[in-house]
Design an enzyme around this catalytic site. Structure first.
Site, PDB file in Angstrom:
ATOM      1  N   TYR A   1    -126.519  18.166  -0.208  1.00 22.75           N
ATOM      2  CA  TYR A   1    -125.637  19.085  -0.918  1.00 22.75           C
ATOM      3  C   TYR A   1    -124.506  18.365  -1.661  1.00 22.75           C
ATOM      4  O   TYR A   1    -123.987  18.868  -2.633  1.00 22.75           O
ATOM      5  CB  TYR A   1    -124.955  20.021   0.105  1.00 22.75           C
ATOM      6  CG  TYR A   1    -125.624  21.364   0.314  1.00 22.75           C
ATOM      7  CD1 TYR A   1    -126.982  21.542   0.132  1.00 22.75           C
ATOM      8  CD2 TYR A   1    -124.863  22.458   0.728  1.00 22.75           C
ATOM      9  CE1 TYR A   1    -127.571  22.779   0.360  1.00 22.75           C
ATOM     10  CE2 TYR A   1    -125.444  23.691   0.955  1.00 22.75           C
ATOM     11  CZ  TYR A   1    -126.798  23.852   0.770  1.00 22.75           C
ATOM     12  OH  TYR A   1    -127.362  25.074   1.004  1.00 22.75           O
TER      13      TYR A   1
ATOM     14  N   THR B   1    -126.955  21.412   3.656  1.00 23.19           N
ATOM     15  CA  THR B   1    -125.517  21.419   3.957  1.00 23.19           C
ATOM     16  C   THR B   1    -125.141  20.244   4.847  1.00 23.19           C
ATOM     17  O   THR B   1    -124.128  19.597   4.649  1.00 23.19           O
ATOM     18  CB  THR B   1    -125.145  22.700   4.736  1.00 23.19           C
ATOM     19  OG1 THR B   1    -125.764  23.796   4.112  1.00 23.19           O
ATOM     20  CG2 THR B   1    -123.643  22.894   4.768  1.00 23.19           C
TER      21      THR B   1
ATOM     22  N   ARG C   1    -120.164  25.804   0.050  1.00 25.03           N
ATOM     23  CA  ARG C   1    -120.518  24.631   0.856  1.00 25.03           C
ATOM     24  C   ARG C   1    -120.685  23.377   0.009  1.00 25.03           C
ATOM     25  O   ARG C   1    -120.980  22.303   0.530  1.00 25.03           O
ATOM     26  CB  ARG C   1    -121.827  24.905   1.609  1.00 25.03           C
ATOM     27  CG  ARG C   1    -121.729  26.002   2.637  1.00 25.03           C
ATOM     28  CD  ARG C   1    -123.122  26.483   3.055  1.00 25.03           C
ATOM     29  NE  ARG C   1    -123.750  27.269   1.984  1.00 25.03           N
ATOM     30  CZ  ARG C   1    -124.962  27.810   2.060  1.00 25.03           C
ATOM     31  NH1 ARG C   1    -125.695  27.632   3.148  1.00 25.03           N
ATOM     32  NH2 ARG C   1    -125.454  28.516   1.070  1.00 25.03           N
TER      33      ARG C   1
ATOM     34  N   GLY D   1    -129.940  23.680   8.596  1.00 18.74           N
ATOM     35  CA  GLY D   1    -128.959  24.440   9.378  1.00 18.74           C
ATOM     36  C   GLY D   1    -127.748  23.621   9.766  1.00 18.74           C
ATOM     37  O   GLY D   1    -127.319  22.730   9.041  1.00 18.74           O
ATOM     38  N   GLY D   2    -127.208  23.925  10.928  1.00 20.41           N
ATOM     39  CA  GLY D   2    -125.999  23.254  11.399  1.00 20.41           C
ATOM     40  C   GLY D   2    -124.727  23.840  10.823  1.00 20.41           C
ATOM     41  O   GLY D   2    -123.678  23.208  10.849  1.00 20.41           O
ATOM     42  N   GLU D   3    -124.802  25.070  10.322  1.00 23.35           N
ATOM     43  CA  GLU D   3    -123.648  25.642   9.625  1.00 23.35           C
ATOM     44  C   GLU D   3    -122.750  26.481  10.520  1.00 23.35           C
ATOM     45  O   GLU D   3    -121.801  27.091  10.050  1.00 23.35           O
ATOM     46  CB  GLU D   3    -124.132  26.459   8.415  1.00 23.35           C
ATOM     47  CG  GLU D   3    -124.552  25.543   7.289  1.00 23.35           C
ATOM     48  CD  GLU D   3    -125.582  26.152   6.374  1.00 23.35           C
ATOM     49  OE1 GLU D   3    -126.494  26.827   6.874  1.00 23.35           O
ATOM     50  OE2 GLU D   3    -125.484  25.940   5.162  1.00 23.35           O
TER      51      GLU D   3
ATOM     52  N   ASP E   1    -138.224  26.856   1.275  1.00 23.29           N
ATOM     53  CA  ASP E   1    -136.980  26.565   2.019  1.00 23.29           C
ATOM     54  C   ASP E   1    -137.269  26.546   3.526  1.00 23.29           C
ATOM     55  O   ASP E   1    -136.381  26.821   4.344  1.00 23.29           O
ATOM     56  CB  ASP E   1    -135.881  27.580   1.682  1.00 23.29           C
ATOM     57  CG  ASP E   1    -134.478  26.995   1.831  1.00 23.29           C
ATOM     58  OD1 ASP E   1    -134.341  25.795   2.143  1.00 23.29           O
ATOM     59  OD2 ASP E   1    -133.507  27.761   1.651  1.00 23.29           O
TER      60      ASP E   1
ATOM     61  N   HIS F   1    -139.657  22.288  -1.727  1.00 21.19           N
ATOM     62  CA  HIS F   1    -138.309  22.375  -1.122  1.00 21.19           C
ATOM     63  C   HIS F   1    -138.458  22.812   0.329  1.00 21.19           C
ATOM     64  O   HIS F   1    -138.602  23.998   0.627  1.00 21.19           O
ATOM     65  CB  HIS F   1    -137.462  23.388  -1.898  1.00 21.19           C
ATOM     66  CG  HIS F   1    -136.060  23.526  -1.401  1.00 21.19           C
ATOM     67  ND1 HIS F   1    -134.965  23.269  -2.199  1.00 21.19           N
ATOM     68  CD2 HIS F   1    -135.561  23.885  -0.197  1.00 21.19           C
ATOM     69  CE1 HIS F   1    -133.860  23.474  -1.495  1.00 21.19           C
ATOM     70  NE2 HIS F   1    -134.196  23.857  -0.272  1.00 21.19           N
TER      71      HIS F   1
HETATM   72 ZN    ZN Z   1    -130.640  25.239  -0.685  1.00 20.80          ZN
END
Ligand code: ZN
Length: 388
Positions: A130, A99, A163, A68-70, A283, A61
């Site tokens: 997502y 996301t 999200r 990102g980009g949140e 991650d 993963h």
């Molecule tokens: Zn995740």
């Protein structure tokens, strides 16, 4: 181009004791206790002097495109360069979209995966992200898995998270069945890799999917399962039902309602749960945001692949035997992802190898027979990486 790695203490992940390993054509040609059995003309010998040799980490993963980009466009994380993985001991990656599966898509993910392959890394990805309906290249999750070589499953589909698309059970089952059938047709993993958020519903949807459908439990593969302590209890229960659960090696503060990866793995193994059903991923490249109750971001950090080697080092410093914790980073991941020639040290396997020094740090990294890191120094650089 033959290499003989002599006097290595091999963990395959099983403890094989001191062995010698012949590498050629990117693969392990032989492993033996007797060096003369591996004698080959022209082989370059590298004496490992009793150092521990382990399979390369398979990171199931990682946001290879950057995640990102949140919190606005400027918070989009840039793509991860080759050295981010290799210096962390990661020899194979599975890229995912998170996301932001809107400004990023399966095309850009596939391009990044192919770029990493050209640079020597083992690289695959999941289609989707997502949200529901999942972003794909061909228009179908099943077709993406069947026709696109690097695509091995779908995810990280988000549940129990503000999200997420708040998918219904039927939506989840349709996507899981596409993954399962795509996996059957191709022999690929065919898993639905599920991002678990902080939501109270936890693994409710997965339990209902197991109870109300014919899909095998192995198809449902939740990740971030250690982000809340109660969620980890649920993970241990569904592992007993046949699911493979994935711990994330993110930083955990002392007062946080979460388990650090090394603590979670220890708890799982101590509970006597099926040892082959647990994996650890980084991650890497994903953002580690902290939100307020309104879903506004308060702060953001970036996940690092190096968290895997730091987790292994913590486990070893805490006295855990290497052969019991190593499968979660290597052979277990290869088995669930059906990467049949990775994750182990043995004849015929890809020569993805790490050397551990006495302090449990990774000193050398070989990927497909090529030394990418020697004595802690990166040797092979990606196209746009600086050598300084
Ligand atoms: Zn995740």
């Amino acid at each position: 181009m033959l290499k003989l790695l002599s006097n290595a203490h091999v963990y395959a992940p099983e403890d094989l004791g001191i062995c010698h390993i012949l590498v050629g054509g990117g693969r392990i040609l032989g492993v033996s206790r007797r060096k003369d059995e591996l004698a080959a003309a022209g082989a370059t010998e590298c004496d490992l002097d009793g150092c521990r040799l382990i399979p390369g980490f398979i990171d199931g993963h990682t946001h290879v495109t950057g995640g990102g980009g949140e919190s606005g466009f400027r918070t989009r994380v840039p793509p991860l360069p080759l050295g981010h993985f290799t210096t962390a001991g990661v020899t194979s990656v599975v890229g995912v979209l998170g996301t932001d599966d809107t400004t990023r898509d399966t095309r850009s993910l596939l391009a990044q995966v192919r770029g990493l392959r050209e640079e020597g890394l083992g690289a695959w990805c999941h289609t989707g992200g997502y949200h529901v309906p999942p972003v794909t290249l061909t228009g179908s999750v099943r077709d993406d898995i069947v026709f696109l070589d690097p695509v091995i499953g779908v995810g990280e589909l988000a549940i129990s998270d503000h999200r997420s698309s708040q998918p219904t059970l039927n939506e989840l089952l349709r996507i899981a069945s596409d993954a399962h059938v795509g996996g059957m047709i191709t022999g690929k993993a065919g898993i639905l890799h599920l991002h678990l958020g902080d939501g109270e519903r936890g693994m409710d949807l997965i339990r209902r999917a197991l109870a109300e459908s014919e899909l095998p439990a192995r198809v449902f593969n939740p990740t971030h399962v250690n982000r809340r302590k109660a969620l980890f209890e649920e993970a241990m229960q569904i592992a007993q039902q046949g699911c493979t659960v994935d711990i994330t090696a993110f930083p955990v503060a002392e007062d946080e309602d979460a388990w650090a990866a090394e603590v979670a793995l220890g708890m799982y193994l101590d509970a006597g749960l099926p040892a082959e059903r647990i994996t650890i991923s980084s991650d890497g490249g994903g953002c580690l945001p902290v939100f307020n109750e309104q879903g506004e971001m308060l702060q953001m950090d970036i996940g690092r692949s190096a968290s895997l080697k730091e987790t292994l080092r913590e486990l070893l410093r805490n006295g855990r035997p290497l052969q019991t914790v190593l499968p979660a980073f290597t052979s277990n991941v290869a088995a669930i992802l059906r990467l049949h020639d990775r994750g182990r040290i043995g004849g015929g396997f890809v020569a993805d190898l790490l050397v551990l020094d006495a302090d449990h740090n990774i000193s050398d990294v070989m990927i497909a027979g090529i030394w990418h890191v020697r004595h802690g120094e990166q040797q092979v650089f990606g196209q746009f990486e600086s050598r300084s």
